[in-house]
Design a protein around this motif. Sequence first.
Motif, PDB file in Angstrom:
ATOM      1  N   VAL A 244       0.881  -1.172   0.000  1.00  0.00           N
ATOM      2  CA  VAL A 244       0.000   0.000   0.000  1.00  0.00           C
ATOM      3  C   VAL A 244       0.913   1.215   0.000  1.00  0.00           C
ATOM      4  N   CYS A 245       0.991   1.883  -1.140  1.00  0.00           N
ATOM      5  CA  CYS A 245       2.034   2.890  -1.348  1.00  0.00           C
ATOM      6  C   CYS A 245       1.443   4.269  -1.610  1.00  0.00           C
ATOM      7  N   ASP A 246       2.011   5.268  -0.927  1.00  0.00           N
ATOM      8  CA  ASP A 246       1.704   6.666  -1.186  1.00  0.00           C
ATOM      9  C   ASP A 246       2.881   7.234  -1.963  1.00  0.00           C
ATOM     10  N   LEU A 247       2.745   7.319  -3.264  1.00  0.00           N
ATOM     11  CA  LEU A 247       3.857   7.726  -4.122  1.00  0.00           C
ATOM     12  C   LEU A 247       4.162   9.213  -3.998  1.00  0.00           C
ATOM     13  N   ASP A 248       3.294   9.978  -3.352  1.00  0.00           N
ATOM     14  CA  ASP A 248       3.606  11.387  -3.096  1.00  0.00           C
ATOM     15  C   ASP A 248       4.772  11.521  -2.124  1.00  0.00           C
ATOM     16  N   LEU A 249       5.026  10.482  -1.319  1.00  0.00           N
ATOM     17  CA  LEU A 249       6.138  10.503  -0.360  1.00  0.00           C
ATOM     18  C   LEU A 249       7.437  10.029  -0.985  1.00  0.00           C
ATOM     19  N   GLY A 250       7.379   9.516  -2.216  1.00  0.00           N
ATOM     20  CA  GLY A 250       8.566   9.005  -2.891  1.00  0.00           C
ATOM     21  C   GLY A 250       8.506   7.494  -3.051  1.00  0.00           C
ATOM     22  N   GLU A 251       9.067   6.999  -4.132  1.00  0.00           N
ATOM     23  CA  GLU A 251       9.030   5.565  -4.413  1.00  0.00           C
ATOM     24  C   GLU A 251       9.789   4.751  -3.377  1.00  0.00           C
ATOM     25  N   GLU A 252      10.845   5.342  -2.778  1.00  0.00           N
ATOM     26  CA  GLU A 252      11.632   4.604  -1.792  1.00  0.00           C
ATOM     27  C   GLU A 252      10.839   4.307  -0.524  1.00  0.00           C
ATOM     28  N   LYS A 253       9.736   5.010  -0.314  1.00  0.00           N
ATOM     29  CA  LYS A 253       8.878   4.754   0.844  1.00  0.00           C
ATOM     30  C   LYS A 253       7.846   3.655   0.569  1.00  0.00           C
ATOM     31  N   CYS A 254       7.827   3.135  -0.631  1.00  0.00           N
ATOM     32  CA  CYS A 254       6.891   2.071  -0.999  1.00  0.00           C
ATOM     33  C   CYS A 254       7.499   0.738  -0.583  1.00  0.00           C
ATOM     34  N   LEU A 255       7.103   0.239   0.590  1.00  0.00           N
ATOM     35  CA  LEU A 255       7.684  -0.963   1.175  1.00  0.00           C
ATOM     36  C   LEU A 255       6.589  -1.974   1.505  1.00  0.00           C
ATOM     37  N   PRO A 256       6.914  -3.270   1.494  1.00  0.00           N
ATOM     38  CA  PRO A 256       5.889  -4.284   1.772  1.00  0.00           C
ATOM     39  C   PRO A 256       5.640  -4.456   3.257  1.00  0.00           C
ATOM     40  N   LYS A 257       4.447  -4.943   3.582  1.00  0.00           N
ATOM     41  CA  LYS A 257       4.104  -5.344   4.946  1.00  0.00           C
ATOM     42  C   LYS A 257       3.619  -6.785   4.905  1.00  0.00           C
ATOM     43  N   TYR A 258       4.120  -7.589   5.845  1.00  0.00           N
ATOM     44  CA  TYR A 258       3.810  -9.021   5.860  1.00  0.00           C
ATOM     45  C   TYR A 258       2.784  -9.325   6.938  1.00  0.00           C
ATOM     46  N   SER A 259       1.884 -10.227   6.619  1.00  0.00           N
ATOM     47  CA  SER A 259       0.931 -10.746   7.603  1.00  0.00           C
ATOM     48  C   SER A 259       0.724 -12.228   7.318  1.00  0.00           C
ATOM     49  N   PHE A 260       0.185 -12.931   8.304  1.00  0.00           N
ATOM     50  CA  PHE A 260       0.122 -14.387   8.220  1.00  0.00           C
ATOM     51  C   PHE A 260      -1.254 -14.864   8.678  1.00  0.00           C
ATOM     52  N   THR A 261      -1.760 -15.887   8.022  1.00  0.00           N
ATOM     53  CA  THR A 261      -3.080 -16.392   8.363  1.00  0.00           C
ATOM     54  C   THR A 261      -3.159 -17.892   8.098  1.00  0.00           C
ATOM     55  N   GLN A 262      -3.989 -18.578   8.856  1.00  0.00           N
ATOM     56  CA  GLN A 262      -4.249 -20.000   8.631  1.00  0.00           C
ATOM     57  C   GLN A 262      -5.449 -20.107   7.704  1.00  0.00           C
ATOM     58  N   LEU A 263      -5.203 -20.481   6.470  1.00  0.00           N
ATOM     59  CA  LEU A 263      -6.237 -20.442   5.441  1.00  0.00           C
ATOM     60  C   LEU A 263      -7.323 -21.489   5.644  1.00  0.00           C
ATOM     61  N   ASP A 264      -7.009 -22.581   6.330  1.00  0.00           N
ATOM     62  CA  ASP A 264      -8.012 -23.626   6.535  1.00  0.00           C
ATOM     63  C   ASP A 264      -8.614 -23.577   7.928  1.00  0.00           C
ATOM     64  N   SER A 265      -8.596 -22.408   8.554  1.00  0.00           N
ATOM     65  CA  SER A 265      -9.130 -22.292   9.918  1.00  0.00           C
ATOM     66  C   SER A 265     -10.627 -22.580   9.980  1.00  0.00           C
ATOM     67  N   ALA A 266     -11.324 -22.433   8.859  1.00  0.00           N
ATOM     68  CA  ALA A 266     -12.764 -22.704   8.835  1.00  0.00           C
ATOM     69  C   ALA A 266     -13.079 -24.181   9.064  1.00  0.00           C
ATOM     70  N   PHE A 267     -12.067 -25.051   8.890  1.00  0.00           N
ATOM     71  CA  PHE A 267     -12.300 -26.493   9.014  1.00  0.00           C
ATOM     72  C   PHE A 267     -11.655 -27.091  10.263  1.00  0.00           C
ATOM     73  N   LYS A 268     -11.305 -26.249  11.219  1.00  0.00           N
ATOM     74  CA  LYS A 268     -10.626 -26.730  12.423  1.00  0.00           C
ATOM     75  C   LYS A 268     -11.424 -27.804  13.148  1.00  0.00           C
TER      76      LYS A 268
END
Length: 399
Positions: A244-268
């Motif tokens: 999610v990048c705000d290019l008005d701040l400069g391209e060097e500020k465009c960095l990734p953010k990581y998150s993690f999830t259990q995709l089969d949690s609906a079948f626990k």
Amino acid sequence: MLRWTSSFFTYETTKSVVVKRRSLGIINRIVQALIIIYFVGYVFLYEKAYQDRDTGIESAVMTKVKGFGFYEDRLMDVADYVSPTQGASVFCIIIKMAITRNQTHGTCHENNIYFNCSSDVDCEVHNTSNLASGKITGKCVTEVQRCEIKGWCPAENDSQMGEPMKEIEDFTVFIKNSIRFPRFNVTRGNINPNMENRTKCIYDPLYDTSCPIFRVGDVLKYAGSYGKKQCPHGGEIGINIGWVCDLDLGEEKCLPKYSFTQLDSAFKGNKFSKGFNFRFAKYYMLGEQEYRTLHKVIAIRFDILVSGNAGKFYIVPTLINIVAACTSVGLATIFCDIILLNFMKGSEKYKAKKFEEVSGSVHLSDSQDHYQGSQTTVKEEAKNSDDSGAYSLGHNVTQ
């Protein structure tokens, strides 16, 4: 019909009435202030509605797993426990397996107790079953009291799986992700240009958020399915990379953010089809005879999911939202009109001043008389009008 036509060809214009009531004025200003705060604080600052946005992100992902483990006293490296081996955005780490060696085409008995039998009649009911290791022939092998199959023999026996590899939590996953926002022609990657070739960093959500190397045990913990709770039956884990990048701040500020999830949690809580497993075989020839080694594996599947959008200042959405903000401020007048004309004392007199019907044949002298007559309905302190023709009404209305 004539009355409808006459009503259709009429013209309505706004009549300005100044109401000098402090309470109504306070309500008007409060509503206007709330509308302005909403547009400035939420629409412009939070949602950045002044920007043009590109949501059509283009992405490429490459993965690499490292680590050694032991399964049933056998050393396992990445060629043994990672599938597929191409380093795609979806890969599996095998944690335990059942191996059936030296299979060849023929007939043999099924190993699954679901196919117990005492006579051929017990097997005939399974003739159309797809659950066996081969095609049920309808015969009962009385020596072992199992139905006979035709296919790869000996039949698979997955009841003898060992314990999961203990070392899996110390394996590492390297993720290389490059993205592009075609609307702005901006290309970014998740690897810092200053990162050394043999770096020893490990991703940490507090102390090292830019490292693209992840410890498997940490990923399971962040996804809410840590260690032994996840291993017995396998599962599906999502590693989300958000750009999610705000290019008005400069391209060097465009960095990734990581998150993690259990995709089969609906079948626990499901008793049916727990976890994740699959089969694959390795084929070989001995003389003229074809053989294979069948593997049924329990694995943890990792899906690398990339999403994002980029925004940059653009004059068109800015002007559109400024006009929308200015127009929305007028909602305060509508709100106050509802209060004034329906809930305040003297509302009927206010209606008489606000809504006035004028015929097309009115002469200048008639309109002047009407204007003067309308002024007599308010008390002395309210008998004022400005040059625009706006009526000024005090809060005391006479009969």
